[in-house]
Structures are given as C-alpha cells and as structure tokens.
Design a protein around this motif. Structure first.
Motif, PDB file in Angstrom:
ATOM      1  N   THR A   8      -2.116  14.502  40.084  1.00  0.00           N
ATOM      2  CA  THR A   8      -1.376  15.263  39.085  1.00  0.00           C
ATOM      3  C   THR A   8       0.092  15.423  39.484  1.00  0.00           C
ATOM      4  N   ARG A   9       0.905  15.845  38.526  1.00  0.00           N
ATOM      5  CA  ARG A   9       2.313  16.134  38.826  1.00  0.00           C
ATOM      6  C   ARG A   9       2.409  17.216  39.889  1.00  0.00           C
ATOM      7  N   GLN A  10       1.554  18.232  39.797  1.00  0.00           N
ATOM      8  CA  GLN A  10       1.578  19.314  40.795  1.00  0.00           C
ATOM      9  C   GLN A  10       1.316  18.759  42.184  1.00  0.00           C
ATOM     10  N   HIS A  11       0.291  17.931  42.297  1.00  0.00           N
ATOM     11  CA  HIS A  11      -0.061  17.335  43.588  1.00  0.00           C
ATOM     12  C   HIS A  11       1.118  16.520  44.112  1.00  0.00           C
ATOM     13  N   GLU A 102      -2.475  21.174  64.775  1.00  0.00           N
ATOM     14  CA  GLU A 102      -2.418  21.968  63.555  1.00  0.00           C
ATOM     15  C   GLU A 102      -2.854  21.135  62.349  1.00  0.00           C
ATOM     16  N   TYR A 103      -3.590  21.796  61.443  1.00  0.00           N
ATOM     17  CA  TYR A 103      -4.053  21.171  60.208  1.00  0.00           C
ATOM     18  C   TYR A 103      -3.800  22.142  59.073  1.00  0.00           C
ATOM     19  N   LEU A 104      -3.093  21.681  58.047  1.00  0.00           N
ATOM     20  CA  LEU A 104      -2.769  22.510  56.892  1.00  0.00           C
ATOM     21  C   LEU A 104      -3.516  22.015  55.667  1.00  0.00           C
ATOM     22  N   VAL A 105      -4.122  22.943  54.951  1.00  0.00           N
ATOM     23  CA  VAL A 105      -4.771  22.666  53.681  1.00  0.00           C
ATOM     24  C   VAL A 105      -3.984  23.450  52.638  1.00  0.00           C
ATOM     25  N   VAL A 106      -3.376  22.725  51.703  1.00  0.00           N
ATOM     26  CA  VAL A 106      -2.453  23.311  50.727  1.00  0.00           C
ATOM     27  C   VAL A 106      -3.126  23.336  49.359  1.00  0.00           C
ATOM     28  N   TRP A 107      -3.079  24.496  48.699  1.00  0.00           N
ATOM     29  CA  TRP A 107      -3.662  24.652  47.370  1.00  0.00           C
ATOM     30  C   TRP A 107      -2.681  24.160  46.311  1.00  0.00           C
ATOM     31  N   GLN A 108      -3.226  23.659  45.180  1.00  0.00           N
ATOM     32  CA  GLN A 108      -2.401  23.261  44.032  1.00  0.00           C
ATOM     33  C   GLN A 108      -2.262  24.360  42.991  1.00  0.00           C
ATOM     34  N   ASP A 109      -3.230  25.252  42.937  1.00  0.00           N
ATOM     35  CA  ASP A 109      -3.265  26.216  41.831  1.00  0.00           C
ATOM     36  C   ASP A 109      -2.576  27.536  42.130  1.00  0.00           C
ATOM     37  N   GLY A 110      -1.923  27.637  43.262  1.00  0.00           N
ATOM     38  CA  GLY A 110      -1.174  28.837  43.619  1.00  0.00           C
ATOM     39  C   GLY A 110      -0.597  28.677  45.008  1.00  0.00           C
ATOM     40  N   SER A 148       8.065  28.777  49.388  1.00  0.00           N
ATOM     41  CA  SER A 148       8.893  28.514  48.204  1.00  0.00           C
ATOM     42  C   SER A 148       9.431  27.088  48.216  1.00  0.00           C
ATOM     43  N   GLU A 149       9.609  26.491  49.389  1.00  0.00           N
ATOM     44  CA  GLU A 149      10.069  25.103  49.486  1.00  0.00           C
ATOM     45  C   GLU A 149       8.920  24.121  49.242  1.00  0.00           C
ATOM     46  N   ILE A 150       7.749  24.445  49.734  1.00  0.00           N
ATOM     47  CA  ILE A 150       6.581  23.590  49.510  1.00  0.00           C
ATOM     48  C   ILE A 150       6.230  23.552  48.021  1.00  0.00           C
ATOM     49  N   TYR A 151       6.411  24.689  47.346  1.00  0.00           N
ATOM     50  CA  TYR A 151       6.038  24.797  45.942  1.00  0.00           C
ATOM     51  C   TYR A 151       7.258  24.751  45.009  1.00  0.00           C
ATOM     52  N   ALA A 152       8.385  24.218  45.460  1.00  0.00           N
ATOM     53  CA  ALA A 152       9.577  24.117  44.632  1.00  0.00           C
ATOM     54  C   ALA A 152       9.279  23.303  43.363  1.00  0.00           C
ATOM     55  N   LYS A 153       9.662  23.841  42.222  1.00  0.00           N
ATOM     56  CA  LYS A 153       9.511  23.213  40.896  1.00  0.00           C
ATOM     57  C   LYS A 153       8.057  23.111  40.426  1.00  0.00           C
ATOM     58  N   VAL A 154       7.142  23.751  41.132  1.00  0.00           N
ATOM     59  CA  VAL A 154       5.735  23.728  40.733  1.00  0.00           C
ATOM     60  C   VAL A 154       5.466  24.943  39.862  1.00  0.00           C
ATOM     61  N   SER A 155       4.838  24.697  38.713  1.00  0.00           N
ATOM     62  CA  SER A 155       4.482  25.765  37.782  1.00  0.00           C
ATOM     63  C   SER A 155       2.996  26.032  37.881  1.00  0.00           C
ATOM     64  N   PHE A 156       2.650  27.313  37.922  1.00  0.00           N
ATOM     65  CA  PHE A 156       1.234  27.685  37.989  1.00  0.00           C
ATOM     66  C   PHE A 156       0.730  28.229  36.656  1.00  0.00           C
ATOM     67  N   ASP A 157       1.397  27.885  35.577  1.00  0.00           N
ATOM     68  CA  ASP A 157       1.008  28.343  34.242  1.00  0.00           C
ATOM     69  C   ASP A 157      -0.060  27.451  33.664  1.00  0.00           C
ATOM     70  N   GLY A 158      -1.299  27.736  34.040  1.00  0.00           N
ATOM     71  CA  GLY A 158      -2.437  27.009  33.473  1.00  0.00           C
ATOM     72  C   GLY A 158      -2.295  25.537  33.648  1.00  0.00           C
TER      73      GLY A 158
END
Length: 158
Positions: A8-11, A102-110, A148-158
C-alpha cells in the motif's frame, strides 16, 4: 512464503521514511542502512529475508554483494497478511543472528513501533513506542528517531 510486492501507499511511505531517517542519522558514521532490496541471510537456520531496512556495521559479511549476514538492526512493517509471521516465526529466525542487537516492528494503522532489544545477557527486551510525538531510541546505532519522521505524510484516516 509470503508475497511482498505491491504494498500500500502507507507501507511504501513508512518504508521509505524509515530508511531515509536512519540514513540521515548514520551520515558520517561507519554503519550503513539498506532498504528492502538487500537480502539478509540467517546462517543458523538457512533463512533468507528482505526486511524493510537493515543496518550493518563493518566488517560487512555476506556470501555475495546482494546478501548481508551480520546486521545490527532490522525493521519490518506489519501487513495484515504477514503480521503473525513478522512478530513470531520471522523474529525467531532473526534472533539467531549473533550480531543482531535490535528488531523493530512498525505498524501501518497508527504511530506504533514494537522495539525488541537484545540485552547484554542475551535476553530480548520488548518496548512499545506509541504516539506521533514519541522518539525511538535506537540502542544498536546510538541514535534517536522521532516517530513523526517515520510516519511523515502518512494519513491514518481509514
């Protein structure tokens, strides 16, 4: 096997942002960040993966120019089809990499990151970093990254 192409675009945004922000933090540092086109080999299990991001520090080890086997940091972004494997079986493989810190698991929905850190005695410590105003302290590379940098330009609106 999990099909990974066509995210997805978010991913894609989260992936690109993650590699970019870690890369900026590593400017002038001997370690290097690689995106999802760099294959990681887990020698102990024979498993190969293409994580969203992999940080490796010299000396870089791998059987060829397109493989690394000694990352210190790995990042995956959860997708509905791979979430259980990323947090379970894949992490089980990754834990077998002696250099991994270190291992990071990043969510897409928030704005949420599950941070697994290897302790000095070989145990894995879990921290959850939640909220766009939070900062992720990456112990493996001694750098900090704002969510905020990891999620820059990411929208969580549904």
């Amino acid at each position: 096997m999990f099909a990974q192409a066509g995210g997805t675009r978010q991913h894609s945004l989260i992936s690109t942002n993650t590699v970019r922000v870690i890369g900026v933090e590593l400017a002038g540092h001997e370690c290097e960040v690689h995106g999802s086109d760099m294959r990681v080999h887990v020698a102990a299990t024979g498993y190969y993966a293409y994580p969203v991001a992999a940080v490796v520090c010299p000396p870089v080890e791998g059987e060829s120019e397109d493989v690394i086997s000694n990352p210190v940091l790995l990042v995956e972004i959860l997708s509905p089809s791979t979430a259980d494997f990323d947090r379970g079986g894949k992490f089980g493989h990754y834990r077998q990499i002696p250099s991994l810190k270190e291992y990071l698991v990043v969510w897409q929905d928030g704005p949420r990151v599950e941070q697994h850190q290897k302790t000095a005695d070989g145990l894995w410590l879990l921290r959850e970093v939640v909220g766009i105003d939070q900062t992720l302290n990456l112990v493996s590379i001694e750098r900090s990254v704002p969510l905020s940098e990891i999620y820059a330009k990411v929208s969580f609106d549904g």
